[in-house]
Design a protein around this motif. Structure first.
Motif, short mmCIF file in Angstrom:
data_model
loop_
_atom_site.label_atom_id
_atom_site.label_comp_id
_atom_site.label_asym_id
_atom_site.label_seq_id
_atom_site.Cartn_x
_atom_site.Cartn_y
_atom_site.Cartn_z
N VAL A 63 0.88 -1.16 0.00
CA VAL A 63 0.00 0.00 0.00
C VAL A 63 0.92 1.21 0.00
CG1 VAL A 63 -1.83 1.21 1.24
CG2 VAL A 63 -1.75 -1.27 1.32
N ALA A 64 0.55 2.22 -0.80
CA ALA A 64 1.42 3.39 -0.89
C ALA A 64 0.60 4.64 -1.16
CB ALA A 64 2.45 3.20 -1.99
N LEU A 65 1.21 5.78 -0.83
CA LEU A 65 0.65 7.09 -1.16
C LEU A 65 1.35 7.62 -2.40
CD1 LEU A 65 0.51 8.68 2.41
CD2 LEU A 65 -1.44 7.92 1.04
N PHE A 66 0.57 8.15 -3.34
CA PHE A 66 1.10 8.67 -4.59
C PHE A 66 0.61 10.09 -4.83
CE2 PHE A 66 0.81 4.09 -5.22
CZ PHE A 66 2.02 3.78 -5.85
N SER A 67 1.51 10.96 -5.29
CA SER A 67 1.05 12.23 -5.82
C SER A 67 0.43 11.92 -7.18
CB SER A 67 2.21 13.22 -5.97
OG SER A 67 3.08 12.78 -7.00
N TRP A 68 -0.33 12.86 -7.73
CA TRP A 68 -1.01 12.62 -9.01
C TRP A 68 -0.01 12.20 -10.08
CZ3 TRP A 68 -5.83 11.78 -10.31
CH2 TRP A 68 -6.17 11.82 -11.67
N ASP A 69 1.13 12.85 -10.15
CA ASP A 69 2.13 12.55 -11.19
C ASP A 69 2.88 11.25 -10.94
OD1 ASP A 69 1.44 14.88 -12.52
OD2 ASP A 69 2.96 16.08 -11.48
N GLU A 70 2.80 10.70 -9.75
CA GLU A 70 3.48 9.43 -9.43
C GLU A 70 2.61 8.19 -9.63
OE1 GLU A 70 6.28 10.93 -5.71
OE2 GLU A 70 4.22 10.32 -5.32
N ILE A 71 1.31 8.38 -9.86
CA ILE A 71 0.40 7.23 -9.99
C ILE A 71 0.89 6.33 -11.13
CG2 ILE A 71 -1.95 6.51 -10.60
CD1 ILE A 71 -2.92 9.10 -9.19
N PRO A 72 1.02 5.03 -10.88
CA PRO A 72 1.47 4.10 -11.94
C PRO A 72 0.33 3.76 -12.90
CG PRO A 72 1.13 2.92 -9.89
CD PRO A 72 0.88 4.37 -9.59
N TRP A 73 0.00 4.71 -13.77
CA TRP A 73 -1.19 4.62 -14.63
C TRP A 73 -1.20 3.35 -15.47
CZ3 TRP A 73 -5.06 7.43 -13.26
CH2 TRP A 73 -4.84 8.66 -12.63
N ASP A 74 -0.06 2.86 -15.91
CA ASP A 74 -0.02 1.64 -16.73
C ASP A 74 -0.21 0.37 -15.92
OD1 ASP A 74 0.38 3.17 -18.98
OD2 ASP A 74 2.56 2.93 -18.97
N GLU A 75 -0.24 0.51 -14.60
CA GLU A 75 -0.39 -0.65 -13.73
C GLU A 75 -1.69 -0.58 -12.91
OE1 GLU A 75 3.19 -1.64 -11.46
OE2 GLU A 75 4.26 -0.21 -12.74
N ILE A 76 -2.66 0.18 -13.37
CA ILE A 76 -3.95 0.29 -12.68
C ILE A 76 -4.80 -0.93 -13.04
CG2 ILE A 76 -6.08 1.64 -12.49
CD1 ILE A 76 -3.69 2.91 -11.05
N ALA A 77 -5.43 -1.52 -12.04
CA ALA A 77 -6.11 -2.81 -12.20
C ALA A 77 -7.36 -2.76 -13.06
CB ALA A 77 -6.46 -3.39 -10.82
N PHE A 78 -8.20 -1.75 -12.91
CA PHE A 78 -9.52 -1.77 -13.53
C PHE A 78 -9.86 -0.40 -14.12
CE2 PHE A 78 -9.60 -4.48 -9.69
CZ PHE A 78 -9.70 -5.72 -10.31
N PRO A 79 -10.66 -0.37 -15.19
CA PRO A 79 -11.07 0.92 -15.76
C PRO A 79 -11.78 1.82 -14.74
CG PRO A 79 -11.66 -0.86 -17.26
CD PRO A 79 -11.17 -1.50 -15.99
N THR A 80 -12.56 1.24 -13.85
CA THR A 80 -13.28 2.07 -12.88
C THR A 80 -12.32 2.79 -11.92
OG1 THR A 80 -13.65 0.12 -11.50
CG2 THR A 80 -15.45 0.79 -12.96
N VAL A 81 -11.13 2.24 -11.71
CA VAL A 81 -10.14 2.94 -10.87
C VAL A 81 -9.67 4.19 -11.61
CG1 VAL A 81 -7.89 2.77 -9.74
CG2 VAL A 81 -9.47 0.82 -9.68
N HIS A 82 -9.40 4.06 -12.91
CA HIS A 82 -9.05 5.24 -13.71
C HIS A 82 -10.16 6.28 -13.63
CE1 HIS A 82 -5.39 4.21 -16.02
NE2 HIS A 82 -5.81 2.96 -15.92
N TRP A 83 -11.41 5.84 -13.85
CA TRP A 83 -12.53 6.77 -13.83
C TRP A 83 -12.61 7.49 -12.49
CZ3 TRP A 83 -16.92 2.93 -15.59
CH2 TRP A 83 -16.64 2.46 -16.89
N ALA A 84 -12.55 6.72 -11.40
CA ALA A 84 -12.69 7.32 -10.07
C ALA A 84 -11.58 8.31 -9.77
CB ALA A 84 -12.74 6.22 -9.00
N LEU A 85 -10.36 7.96 -10.13
CA LEU A 85 -9.25 8.89 -9.88
C LEU A 85 -9.44 10.19 -10.67
CD1 LEU A 85 -6.29 6.34 -9.84
CD2 LEU A 85 -7.15 7.67 -7.89
#
Length: 178
Positions: free
Chosen positions: A134-156
């Motif tokens: 578990v980790a804290l990420f700034s917006w620019d640090e989010i590992p966008w290519d490693e996001i599990a589900f489309p809904t996670v992208h949407w919610a972020l």
């Protein structure tokens, strides 16, 4: 030993019950209808200061990918209680729910997802049994290519779009997500 007689095995068949319009599981012996309904997923976009809390999944589906703390709602709990419980189970994070961020309908997997905006008052968290880390990420640090589900992208993205707002209506599936 129980005084009750053993129950007979019941046989269910898929058929359209009388006065219905779709196939259901129906007991051959008594006519009981076993309804299959969508699952409700509850979770949250959790902030701690200017950073976002994400969990790397330790289970399938999408093991090893990053997600929000979220999971199936349990019986006898509110969506807010479920989202707080999931944050504790997956990230050992005691969060404070702020408001409903979004409601996503995912009919292909029979889910309705209710995602809240929440905050973590102090950076105290660790991986629960369903998370590798578990980790804290700034917006620019989010590992966008490693996001599990489309809904996670949407919610972020919905969180970012509304982060300065209060009292807004919940977001829904983006047009390209339907």
């Amino acid at each position: 030993m129980s005084d009750k007689p053993p129950q007979q095995a019941q046989s269910f068949q898929r058929r359209i019950p009388e006065d219905d319009d779709r196939e259901r599981l129906v007991c051959d012996a008594c006519g009981f209808i076993q309804y299959e309904n969508p699952k409700i997923v509850v979770g949250s976009v959790v902030t701690c200061g200017e950073k976002l809390l994400l969990c790397r999944r330790a289970i399938e589906p999408r093991e090893g990918y990053w997600t929000l703390p979220a999971g199936y709602m349990e019986l006898h709990e509110t969506p807010e209680q479920g989202a707080a419980r999931e944050a504790w189970e997956e990230a050992r994070a005691a969060i404070e729910i702020e408001q409903l961020l979004s409601i996503y309908s995912i009919p292909r997997i029979s889910q309705v997802q209710m995602i809240f905006r929440a905050r973590l008052p102090k950076p105290d968290f660790s991986a629960g049994p369903e998370s590798r880390e578990v980790a804290l990420f700034s917006w620019d640090e989010i590992p966008w290519d490693e996001i599990a589900f489309p809904t996670v992208h949407w919610a972020l993205h919905h969180w970012r779009q509304s982060r300065e707002q209060e009292g807004f209506p919940p977001f829904i599936n983006p047009e390209e997500g339907l």
